[in-house]
Design a protein around this motif. Structure first.
Motif, PDB file in Angstrom:
ATOM      1  N   ARG B 106      47.576  55.555 -12.267  1.00 20.11           N
ATOM      2  CA  ARG B 106      47.868  55.361 -10.858  1.00 20.11           C
ATOM      3  C   ARG B 106      47.424  53.979 -10.396  1.00 20.11           C
ATOM      4  O   ARG B 106      48.113  53.292  -9.662  1.00 20.11           O
ATOM      5  N   ARG B 109      49.729  51.182 -11.636  1.00 16.20           N
ATOM      6  CA  ARG B 109      50.999  51.100 -10.922  1.00 16.20           C
ATOM      7  C   ARG B 109      50.858  50.191  -9.701  1.00 16.20           C
ATOM      8  O   ARG B 109      49.885  50.288  -8.958  1.00 16.20           O
ATOM      9  N   TRP B 110      51.861  49.378  -9.535  1.00 17.19           N
ATOM     10  CA  TRP B 110      51.986  48.465  -8.397  1.00 17.19           C
ATOM     11  C   TRP B 110      51.021  47.290  -8.464  1.00 17.19           C
ATOM     12  O   TRP B 110      51.356  46.209  -8.031  1.00 17.19           O
ATOM     13  N   ASN B 122      67.682  55.155   0.215  1.00 20.83           N
ATOM     14  CA  ASN B 122      66.894  56.383   0.248  1.00 20.83           C
ATOM     15  C   ASN B 122      65.495  56.207  -0.314  1.00 20.83           C
ATOM     16  O   ASN B 122      64.772  57.170  -0.480  1.00 20.83           O
ATOM     17  N   SER B 123      65.121  54.991  -0.624  1.00 20.51           N
ATOM     18  CA  SER B 123      63.840  54.800  -1.268  1.00 20.51           C
ATOM     19  C   SER B 123      62.717  54.539  -0.293  1.00 20.51           C
ATOM     20  O   SER B 123      61.559  54.501  -0.680  1.00 20.51           O
ATOM     21  N   THR B 140      45.707  51.603  -0.541  1.00 24.44           N
ATOM     22  CA  THR B 140      45.388  52.478  -1.667  1.00 24.44           C
ATOM     23  C   THR B 140      44.727  51.706  -2.799  1.00 24.44           C
ATOM     24  O   THR B 140      43.785  52.174  -3.419  1.00 24.44           O
ATOM     25  N   HIS B 141      45.239  50.505  -3.040  1.00 17.91           N
ATOM     26  CA  HIS B 141      44.748  49.779  -4.213  1.00 17.91           C
ATOM     27  C   HIS B 141      43.626  48.806  -3.909  1.00 17.91           C
ATOM     28  O   HIS B 141      42.877  48.445  -4.795  1.00 17.91           O
TER      29      HIS B 141
ATOM     30  N   ASP D 231      64.587  59.767  -3.500  1.00 15.10           N
ATOM     31  CA  ASP D 231      64.199  58.489  -4.090  1.00 15.10           C
ATOM     32  C   ASP D 231      62.845  58.005  -3.564  1.00 15.10           C
ATOM     33  O   ASP D 231      62.072  57.386  -4.291  1.00 15.10           O
ATOM     34  N   TYR D 232      62.576  58.264  -2.293  1.00 16.80           N
ATOM     35  CA  TYR D 232      61.326  57.721  -1.762  1.00 16.80           C
ATOM     36  C   TYR D 232      60.092  58.397  -2.373  1.00 16.80           C
ATOM     37  O   TYR D 232      59.006  57.842  -2.357  1.00 16.80           O
ATOM     38  N   ILE D 234      59.956  59.141  -5.605  1.00 14.27           N
ATOM     39  CA  ILE D 234      59.788  58.409  -6.855  1.00 14.27           C
ATOM     40  C   ILE D 234      59.086  57.085  -6.585  1.00 14.27           C
ATOM     41  O   ILE D 234      58.134  56.708  -7.279  1.00 14.27           O
ATOM     42  N   LEU D 235      59.530  56.400  -5.530  1.00 13.43           N
ATOM     43  CA  LEU D 235      58.919  55.113  -5.210  1.00 13.43           C
ATOM     44  C   LEU D 235      57.452  55.287  -4.814  1.00 13.43           C
ATOM     45  O   LEU D 235      56.600  54.486  -5.201  1.00 13.43           O
ATOM     46  N   ASN D 237      55.435  57.434  -5.920  1.00 14.16           N
ATOM     47  CA  ASN D 237      54.702  57.581  -7.172  1.00 14.16           C
ATOM     48  C   ASN D 237      54.527  56.253  -7.869  1.00 14.16           C
ATOM     49  O   ASN D 237      53.446  55.930  -8.356  1.00 14.16           O
ATOM     50  N   ALA D 238      55.621  55.497  -7.899  1.00 13.41           N
ATOM     51  CA  ALA D 238      55.566  54.201  -8.566  1.00 13.41           C
ATOM     52  C   ALA D 238      54.551  53.290  -7.884  1.00 13.41           C
ATOM     53  O   ALA D 238      53.958  52.432  -8.512  1.00 13.41           O
ATOM     54  N   LYS D 239      54.367  53.500  -6.569  1.00  7.93           N
ATOM     55  CA  LYS D 239      53.425  52.656  -5.842  1.00  7.93           C
ATOM     56  C   LYS D 239      51.989  52.981  -6.189  1.00  7.93           C
ATOM     57  O   LYS D 239      51.061  52.303  -5.743  1.00  7.93           O
ATOM     58  N   GLY D 240      51.809  54.065  -6.921  1.00  4.42           N
ATOM     59  CA  GLY D 240      50.447  54.428  -7.311  1.00  4.42           C
ATOM     60  C   GLY D 240      49.651  55.030  -6.176  1.00  4.42           C
ATOM     61  O   GLY D 240      48.423  54.969  -6.165  1.00  4.42           O
ATOM     62  N   LEU D 241      50.329  55.599  -5.190  1.00  2.41           N
ATOM     63  CA  LEU D 241      49.615  56.259  -4.102  1.00  2.41           C
ATOM     64  C   LEU D 241      48.898  57.492  -4.652  1.00  2.41           C
ATOM     65  O   LEU D 241      49.304  58.062  -5.655  1.00  2.41           O
ATOM     66  N   ARG D 242      47.849  57.880  -3.934  1.00  7.04           N
ATOM     67  CA  ARG D 242      47.138  59.076  -4.369  1.00  7.04           C
ATOM     68  C   ARG D 242      48.006  60.295  -4.121  1.00  7.04           C
ATOM     69  O   ARG D 242      48.728  60.384  -3.121  1.00  7.04           O
TER      70      ARG D 242
END
Lengths: 315, 346, 332, 338
Positions: B106, B109-110, B122-123, B140-141, D231-232, D234-235, D237-242
């Motif tokens: 985690r 990531r990013w 939709n992202s 978060t990071h 999709d959001y 997935i994003l 998750n990709a952002k590494g949010l808790r």
């Protein structure tokens, strides 16, 4: 220049096992079938009397000894009689055989629900389809009225009705319930028609010369079946709930035994206090079977309509 | 009509890439991603290996279902069940992502690699303001940061991708497609990652907006020196954006070369096909007809992956899987048709 | 002889009803188009999203009605057709859509699309005849077999689905096929195949196409005439090759400049300044040229009046831009 | 944008008025369609009890006039609507000098408190359970236990109430079987009173919460599964949010929207159901007095209580509708459909 003719050999695994496909139908959902079976059992109980399997005339007052506990019990209370195999589920304080009451009453409660929900669904199909397809002011009208009626506490209005209309019979009660059962299906169908109207296959059907009727019933309706069925089972539940609620208040049809009315009788003479649990317990058990059956069907249908709920992640 | 030929800074960067050769950011080795189905595993990505250098843009092209998006998702460790990473290493900055789990993953990531998603429509979370979604990531990071500093930073990011500052307080549905995509780019570079993966970043956009987003990507790369993997199917766009291009077919890379080299000379018959089928606005040419993906990804095919469609198929293609070989300077191809010097054998 | 399709001053306005909260959108304004019956042609309608090209498709297919203006098919006004004429129109004007999956009803096997037309248009008198007809049209698009007809849509590949749609359209032997972005969702390899079918149907079967697309390069490859729409109005029109090789309207020039060239040594041309904020560009002005906010060559008069089509080249090459006012004569 | 918001507000207000008008009309019409009229029925019962009443026909006429039951229907209807607008619900037929508004005033707070607490609890608990059931990151062990909490979903709430009373009140005597607070407890802001109210209110609330929770849980599960595929997510998750942040701010936050709509649509059913619950628990709210009124054929009280109930539900729906744009920023932009 050549045009490829071969289908991708790996494109469709299903083609090789088409035989399996009949057993692969989403309708073979365990929850749905189990619920269907439970509901079917209750419905089939109605046949016991006419077929001579059980003497259902003993559902009438004073056709049996009073206060008999069920056969399997052993209650040490001089007030109650000795359990009698003749009356397997016991009797109440008015001399009704509870087994007979159950065989007559449980299917009837289900009937009320089915009639009410069926009529409501019918109205919903007509209004929802016409609103979605015609659009314009008619759509606005139907949408506004159904949105408005849906928030009126139906049970409260029904209580008022049954307080004034004496001698409700089963059909009238069912139709009164239907008067409040249509906005749900109407909303659902309208939304479905609106979303499907722009779908490619509906446009294709129009281009293929299909008329409005055939587009609604041949192209759209089959794809709505799971939603409709889920809405139907939900409505049957709601109608039975309202009907038994009214009956339990003593406001339902009074001449025919129903589950709610049996509870009313039991409460009326404080069966709760007197420890006659079988009197109110039996109808509750029967209703729980009905409601659980319908509930399982609804959940199952939900999963049929929304494959992602099945837990199998596709793609 | 004028089509100015300008020297892109990226070109000059390529010239002195010699010493930077060693500076590998991402090193993927024998990556395998399988999807389990009732009739067996689908080999969506099969033995893919490649390296990304610091500050370069790698393009990943191929038709739908060739595994390009799956490769990207695997690098991000976002392969959803029933898919799984079945083998291989994903070394990013000398950490193997394939081994990371839980909070380690985690936190990587990013901060180290970020994503510009396919459907910017939709992202973005529809109920959060753009600024909140960027704040989310930074907080978060990096832990607690004062609101003022945060706002300043986000406004800078927006400016960097050419968005007006009013976007800060807007919701996704108030933005056009191109703006959303640029907001996603701003978010992707918020934590200064070493690698950005852009999955078809412009596929749903109009051609003018496509160009705006493409130029934004190039601009961001120039300013931050970040490496990128751009996934797409539009060869024209690839020619404009990337430094090196990887052509994927049926889960494997079949050709990998600097973009000038590959547009100049294609070795693999599939790459030839791809380049020939680009519709042009410069000259009318007869349509090049071909089939789509033909073989079943469920089987571990013996021999070359392209043998069923290849116009030059030879006996050896049915038996031996051609290895990736450098046929020219940094131009690698997996094809039996050439000798080690890139001379066609028949 | 009356032209095959004659669109006169077609205007379509959405929204703005009594109960509607949505703002008024002019999707199409005073649009003119003529397609002659023979020789068969491919007429391209191109533009960005929101340019009104899909509205045009829906209008021609009768999915939505005009706000004002006329669509005349072989001398008959679409809005005034009798029931029987409408059925004939349905048969003669067909469509192929963008998403080759959504056009199949998931409830039925793919055969259903053929059953529908055979039943509704009474095309075959026996099952055998129907089967032969289906077989025949599948062959035209290079497909074979009973087996494929018995499948469900999700069991076919995207290319198969789109080709089968072509077969369906072919079976009806229509005069005009509205092809609404038929290749924008298929891979490069299949794109050529679909476009090739279109060319063959035009040349061998005499079917005309209204090819609606955002992709100027495929239009260039197969189109005969082209209309470039910008926010509901025609910016430029003419023979495809003439327009694309020598664009006159600043918008069309911008479009063509923005297409990425598949050559790494030729970077995006034009001036980077033309790529102003894409969302600002959507806001059109109330009067005058709709392209004004984005135009690099805008003049004061562009705000005052809406530019008429000016002739800018041979064979009806017109551009709606005041830049060509002096050197070209105003068309009637 | 502000124009759109105003339009939205006016549309919702219109719905509120329409609902109340339809409801009021129903209450007005139904008793008049039934054979016989309430006044005659009242007087007849008094005759039964008292043996004989002089000039009963005159009495009936006089009472009719007093309760607005004389004159042609349209006049009655107009007067009726006017009195509803003035919130003048008239006098109780059975307990004459008592005003209907007084009876409602006494019982409404109890109903309001009990029903709103029960609804909020069941809505929150149900949605949380449903969300967790659909959340893949929840340990499988917990996810498999969660459905157990939905066991009672298929039992009608008033029956569940009967079961609760028979076991917890009669058999084990842990809770009181009826009433809103204990005898001898002084109403007011003192601990005894509050505890007594809680003690008495727990079973009715419990019977509503436990049986209706499942409805929300199932709806939420479906929404959450759908949201999880967006999709959001997935994003995010990709952002590494808790995981917890994704769950609340991305998952639940978006899945909640249709659930709030569903809540608004179901408030009517919830309110209707609570009438029965009050009855079974002898809880002196609207439902309890409604039942008393039905037994004594107290026409005006029945009318008044049901009218208040309709107004109450419509108002709650209105509040939810007006809150909706706050939780969903897109709403005032779309065409106003929910």
């Amino acid at each position: 220049m050549s045009v490829a003719t071969a289908a991708p050999p790996g494109g469709s695994p299903d083609s090789t096992r088409r035989g399996l496909n009949t057993w692969d139908s989403p309708w073979l959902n365990v929850k749905f079938l189990l619920g269907l079976a439970m509901v079917a059992i209750i419905l089939l109980m109605a046949g016991a009397g006419p077929l001579g399997l059980y003497d259902t005339t003993r559902a009438r007052v004073a056709s049996a000894p009073l206060n008999l506990p069920p056969v399997w019990t052993n209650i040490d209370n001089p007030f109650f009689g000795e359990p009698d195999p003749e009356y397997p589920l016991g009797t109440d304080s008015d001399g009704r055989d509870l087994m007979a009451v159950l065989l007559v009453g449980a299917p009837r409660s289900l009937h009320i629900g089915l009639i009410a929900a069926g009529a409501g669904m019918l109205i919903g199909v007509v209004l929802g389809f016409s609103a979605g397809f015609i659009g314009g002011w008619w759509d606005a009208f139907v949408r506004t009225i159904s949105d408005s009626i849906i928030t009126i506490p139906a049970l409260a209005v029904l209580i008022v009705i049954s307080a004034f209309v004496k001698n409700l019979d089963v059909v009238i009660l069912a139709l009164l319930l239907a008067a409040f059962a249509w906005p749900g299906p109407t909303r659902l169908l309208r939304a479905q028609v609106l979303s499907m109207r722009e779908r490619g296959y509906v446009q294709m059907a129009r281009l293929s010369g299909a008329n409005t009727f055939s587009i609604l019933f041949r192209e759209m309706l089959p794809n709505m079946l799971p939603y409709l069925a889920a809405s139907m089972t939900g409505n049957v539940s709601a109608a039975i709930l309202a009907a038994t609620g009214l009956e339990a208040l003593g406001l339902g049809p009074t001449r025919i035994p129903t589950m709610g009315m049996t509870i009313y009788h039991a409460m009326y003479v404080s069966a709760l206090f007197r420890g006659m649990w079988w009197w109110w317990g039996m109808p509750i058990v029967a209703l729980v079977i009905v409601f659980t059956g319908l509930f399982l069907m609804t959940v199952g249908l939900d999963e049929i309509a929304n494959p992602r709920l099945r837990g199998v992640r596709e793609q | 009509m004028t089509t100015a030929t300008t020297i892109n800074p990226a070109d000059t960067a390529m010239v002195d890439r010699g010493p930077a050769e060693q500076d590998t950011i991402l090193d993927i080795r024998n990556l395998q991603v399988f999807y389990s189905t009732p009739t067996g595993d689908v080999r969506a990505v099969d033995n893919v290996s490649f390296k990304v250098q610091r500050g370069e843009i790698i393009g990943l092209v191929g038709e739908s279902g060739c595994g390009k998006t799956t490769t990207a998702m695997a690098i991000l460790r976002l392969v959803q069940p029933p898919g799984r990473i079945a083998g291989g290493e994903i070394n990013l900055d000398s950490v193997n992502l394939a081994d990371l789990e839980g909070d380690d993953l985690r936190e990587t990531r990013w901060t180290k690699l970020s994503l510009i998603p396919q459907g910017a429509m939709n992202s973005l979370n529809p109920v959060m303001r753009i600024s909140s979604q960027i704040k989310d990531t930074i907080r978060t990071h990096e832990g607690k940061i004062s609101n003022r500093e945060l706002k300043e930073r986000i406004l800078q990011l927006l400016q960097l991708v050419g968005l007006p500052s009013r976007v800060y307080d807007m919701y996704p549905h108030e933005l056009s497609g191109g703006m959303k995509q640029r907001a996603c780019i701003a978010m992707a570079i918020a934590l200064d990652p070493v690698l950005v993966i852009a999955d078809e970043p412009t596929s749903a956009l109009d051609v003018v907006v496509q160009r705006v987003v493409g130029e934004t990507l190039l601009d961001v790369k120039e300013r931050l020196g970040v490496s990128m993997i751009v996934i797409g199917h539009d060869m024209g766009l690839m020619a404009q954006l990337v430094d090196r291009l990887a052509v994927m077919y049926a889960g494997r890379i079949v050709e990998f070369a600097p973009v000038e080299s590959i547009f100049n000379e294609q070795f693999h018959p599939y790459t030839q096909l791809l380049i020939e089928s680009i519709p042009s606005i410069k000259e009318k040419k007869p349509l090049k007809l071909t089939e789509g993906l033909t073989h079943d990804l469920r089987t571990d095919m013996q021999g070359c992956i392209f043998q069923l469609r290849c116009p030059h198929v030879m006996d050896i293609c049915r038996e031996e899987n051609p290895p990736m070989r450098a046929l020219r300077n940094r131009h690698e191809t997996a094809c039996h048709l050439y000798d080690d010097d890139g001379v066609r054998l028949h | 002889m009356a032209p095959l399709l004659d669109i006169k001053k077609a205007t379509k306005i959405y929204g703005g009803g009594m109960l509607s909260a949505s703002p008024v959108t002019v999707a199409l304004q005073d649009y003119d188009l003529t397609i002659e019956e023979s020789p068969a042609t491919i007429t391209t309608i191109a533009g960005e999203s929101g340019s009104g090209k899909s509205t045009l498709a829906n209008l021609v297919l009768g999915f939505t009605d005009l706000t004002s203006g006329q669509i005349i098919y072989r001398g008959r006004n679409l809005a005034e057709m009798t029931a029987q004429e409408r059925i004939d129109y349905r048969r003669e004007v067909q469509a192929v859509f963008q998403d080759p999956y959504a056009v199949y009803n998931p409830f039925y096997r793919v055969k259903h699309v053929f059953d529908l037309i055979i039943r509704n248009f009474k095309m075959a008198s026996s099952k055998a005849e129907a089967r032969d007809m289906i077989e025949d049209s599948l062959n035209v698009v290079g497909m074979r077999g009973e087996e494929v007809l018995e499948k469900y849509p999700h069991q076919l590949s995207g290319g198969q689905r789109q080709r089968m749609m072509m077969a369906r359209a072919y079976m009806l032997k229509p005069k005009l096929i509205v092809a609404d972005e038929p290749v924008s969702m298929v891979d490069a390899s299949l794109r050529a195949m679909i476009l090739d079918i279109m060319l063959r149907l035009r040349d061998e079967e005499g079917m005309s196409f209204l090819y609606i697309t955002h992709d100027l390069s495929t239009a260039y490859q197969i189109g005969d005439h082209i209309y470039l729409l910008y926010q509901g109005s025609v910016a430029e029109s003419g023979e495809t090759a003439a327009v694309i090789e020598n664009p006159k309207h600043p918008y069309v020039q911008l479009l063509l400049d923005s297409i990425p060239v598949p050559d790494p040594s030729v970077k995006w041309g034009g001036d980077e300044a033309t790529t102003i904020d894409d969302e600002e560009m959507r806001v059109s002005v109330d009067s005058g040229c709709r392209f004004y906010p984005r135009c690099t060559q805008r003049m004061d008069r562009c705000l005052e009046a809406t530019p008429m089509p000016f002739q800018v080249g041979a064979n009806n090459h017109n551009a709606s831009c005041f830049l060509y006012d002096e050197e070209a004569k105003i068309l009637a | 944008m502000s124009e759109l918001t105003l339009g939205y507000f006016l549309r919702r207000l219109g719905m509120w008025l329409l609902t109340i008008w339809i409801g009021a009309t129903l209450i007005f019409t139904i008793p008049r369609l039934a054979p016989g009229d309430p006044i005659t029925a009242m007087v007849e019962r008094m005759i039964q009890q008292a043996g004989y009443i002089e000039n009963s026909a005159d009495l009936i006429e006089a009472w009719r006039a007093r309760f607005g039951l004389d004159g042609p229907w349209h006049v009655q209807y107009r007067n009726y609507l006017l009195s509803m607008v003035r919130v003048d619900l008239g006098y109780s037929l059975a307990n004459f000098p008592a005003r209907v508004t007084d009876i409602i005033g006494r019982s409404l707070p109890w109903t309001l408190g009990m029903v709103s607490i029960a609804t909020i609890l069941s809505f929150c608990a149900g949605n949380l359970i449903g969300a967790l059931m659909a959340w893949r990151r929840v340990p499988a062990a917990i996810r498999n236990i969660l459905p157990v909490s939905l066991t009672f979903t298929s039992i009608p709430f008033f029956m569940f109430g009967i079961l609760l009373i028979s076991f917890l009140a009669f058999k084990w005597k842990i809770f009181p079987a009826f009433g809103n607070y204990g005898r001898g407890v002084e109403p007011g802001w003192n601990l005894d009173f509050i505890l007594s109210v809680l003690h008495h209110g727990l079973l009715p609330v419990l019977s509503i919460v436990v049986t209706s929770m499942g409805f929300w849980a199932l709806g939420m599960r479906g929404m959450m599964v759908t949201t999880d595929g967006e999709d959001y997510m997935i994003l995010a998750n990709a952002k590494g949010l808790r995981s917890r942040r994704i769950f609340w701010f991305y998952g639940i936050r978006n899945s909640m929207l249709p659930q709030v709509t569903a809540l608004a649509l179901n408030l009517g059913a919830v309110a209707g159901g609570s009438l029965l619950v009050e009855l079974i628990f002898g809880y002196p709210g609207l439902g309890y007095f409604l039942y008393q009124a039905i037994i004594s054929a107290d026409y005006t009280v029945i009318q008044g209580i049901v009218f208040m109930l309709i107004v109450g539900v419509a108002t709650a729906v209105l509040i939810l509708d007006l809150l909706y744009p706050v939780i969903d920023p897109r709403i005032t932009y779309s065409k106003g459909q929910t």
